[in-house]
Design a protein around this motif. Structure first.
Motif, short mmCIF file in Angstrom:
data_model
loop_
_atom_site.label_atom_id
_atom_site.label_comp_id
_atom_site.label_asym_id
_atom_site.label_seq_id
_atom_site.Cartn_x
_atom_site.Cartn_y
_atom_site.Cartn_z
N ILE A 83 0.86 -1.18 0.00
CA ILE A 83 0.00 0.00 0.00
C ILE A 83 0.90 1.24 0.00
O ILE A 83 1.66 1.47 0.95
CB ILE A 83 -0.93 0.02 1.23
N SER A 84 0.81 2.03 -1.05
CA SER A 84 1.66 3.21 -1.18
C SER A 84 1.13 4.38 -0.35
O SER A 84 -0.08 4.63 -0.33
CB SER A 84 1.73 3.64 -2.65
N PRO A 85 2.02 5.15 0.30
CA PRO A 85 1.57 6.33 1.04
C PRO A 85 0.98 7.39 0.10
O PRO A 85 0.20 8.24 0.53
CB PRO A 85 2.83 6.83 1.73
N GLY A 86 1.35 7.32 -1.19
CA GLY A 86 0.81 8.26 -2.16
C GLY A 86 -0.69 8.11 -2.35
O GLY A 86 -1.35 9.02 -2.86
N TRP A 87 -1.22 6.96 -1.95
CA TRP A 87 -2.67 6.72 -2.10
C TRP A 87 -3.47 7.38 -0.99
O TRP A 87 -4.70 7.38 -1.03
CB TRP A 87 -2.95 5.23 -2.12
N TYR A 88 -2.78 7.91 0.04
CA TYR A 88 -3.46 8.53 1.17
C TYR A 88 -3.73 10.01 0.96
O TYR A 88 -4.37 10.65 1.80
CB TYR A 88 -2.64 8.35 2.45
N GLY A 89 -3.24 10.57 -0.12
CA GLY A 89 -3.41 12.00 -0.35
C GLY A 89 -2.28 12.80 0.27
O GLY A 89 -1.23 12.26 0.65
N ASP A 90 -2.49 14.11 0.42
CA ASP A 90 -1.44 15.02 0.88
C ASP A 90 -1.40 15.07 2.40
O ASP A 90 -1.73 16.07 3.04
CB ASP A 90 -1.69 16.42 0.30
#
Length: 213
Positions: A83-90
């Motif tokens: 699970i990429s942290p980029g998928w969590y938004g800013d």
């Protein structure tokens, strides 16, 4: 497996579903010679409605594990993925790994030759039934002598666990909208696309929504 209240899987029906859907298990034992691990298909015992499982090991794995003499741990691994942290938004975040796993521990019962043969027969049926032209264990060109010779090289077991640890880490600690974004990414076409994991997350998310309703 370290348990966490946020990720605990306690529903027996769901645990049975995970086991049934992911029969390729890791069997581990602690022996005088150190830790031992083997990999075999393990099924729920169709004579029970609890978490009892049946399976077999090939000789001499029974001796290597000391099967029947001490506790074993059987691990079932469900869908899992990055699970990429980029998928969590800013927001501040780090990568993680989502997964579902079930650990069953206890001292196994060694099956009789007839019981073992029945488990082997059921194992073949379990997987061959998915094929358009299934090859059953007792069908030609196999004959009884061939089957019995192969069965003699295995040892069947039944485990009614005395300890169960089940965990479903599927972003439950994130906001609902973030979970939906992660599910979307897993259902996408990127390098970490993982529809099976997305399906598990959707199942868990829908269950939470139903519980809150």
């Amino acid at each position: 497996m370290r348990q966490n209240p946020s990720f605990t899987l306690a529903d027996q029906a769901e645990i049975r579903r995970v086991i049934a859907a992911n029969p390729w298990a890791t069997i581990t034992s602690s022996t005088a010679d150190g830790l031992v691990a083997s990999h075999y298909a393990v099924l729920l015992d169709d004579a029970s409605d609890d978490l009892t499982v049946v399976g077999h090991v090939g000789r001499p794995d029974d001796l290597i594990h000391g099967l029947g003499d001490g506790e074993i741990l059987i691990v079932f691994q469900g869908p899992h993925g990055y699970i990429s942290p980029g998928w969590y938004g800013d927001v501040a975040a780090v990568p993680t790994w989502n997964y579902t796993a079930v650990h069953l521990s206890g001292v196994p019962e060694i099956l009789s030759a007839d019981e073992n043969l029945a488990v082997l027969d059921r194992l073949v049926d379990r997987f061959e039934s998915e094929l358009p032209d299934p090859r059953r264990m007792w069908e030609r060109p196999n004959d009884a002598a061939f089957i019995e010779r192969l069965a003699a090289g295995t040892v069947g077991f039944r485990l009614t666990p005395t300890r169960v640890v089940a965990k479903r880490k599927l972003s439950q600690n994130k906001p609902a909208e973030t979970i939906e974004t992660v599910i979307g990414e897993l259902n996408g076409e990127g390098p970490y696309a993982n529809p099976a994991l997305a399906s598990e997350m959707r199942r868990a998310q829908d269950a939470r929504k139903e519980k809150r309703a």
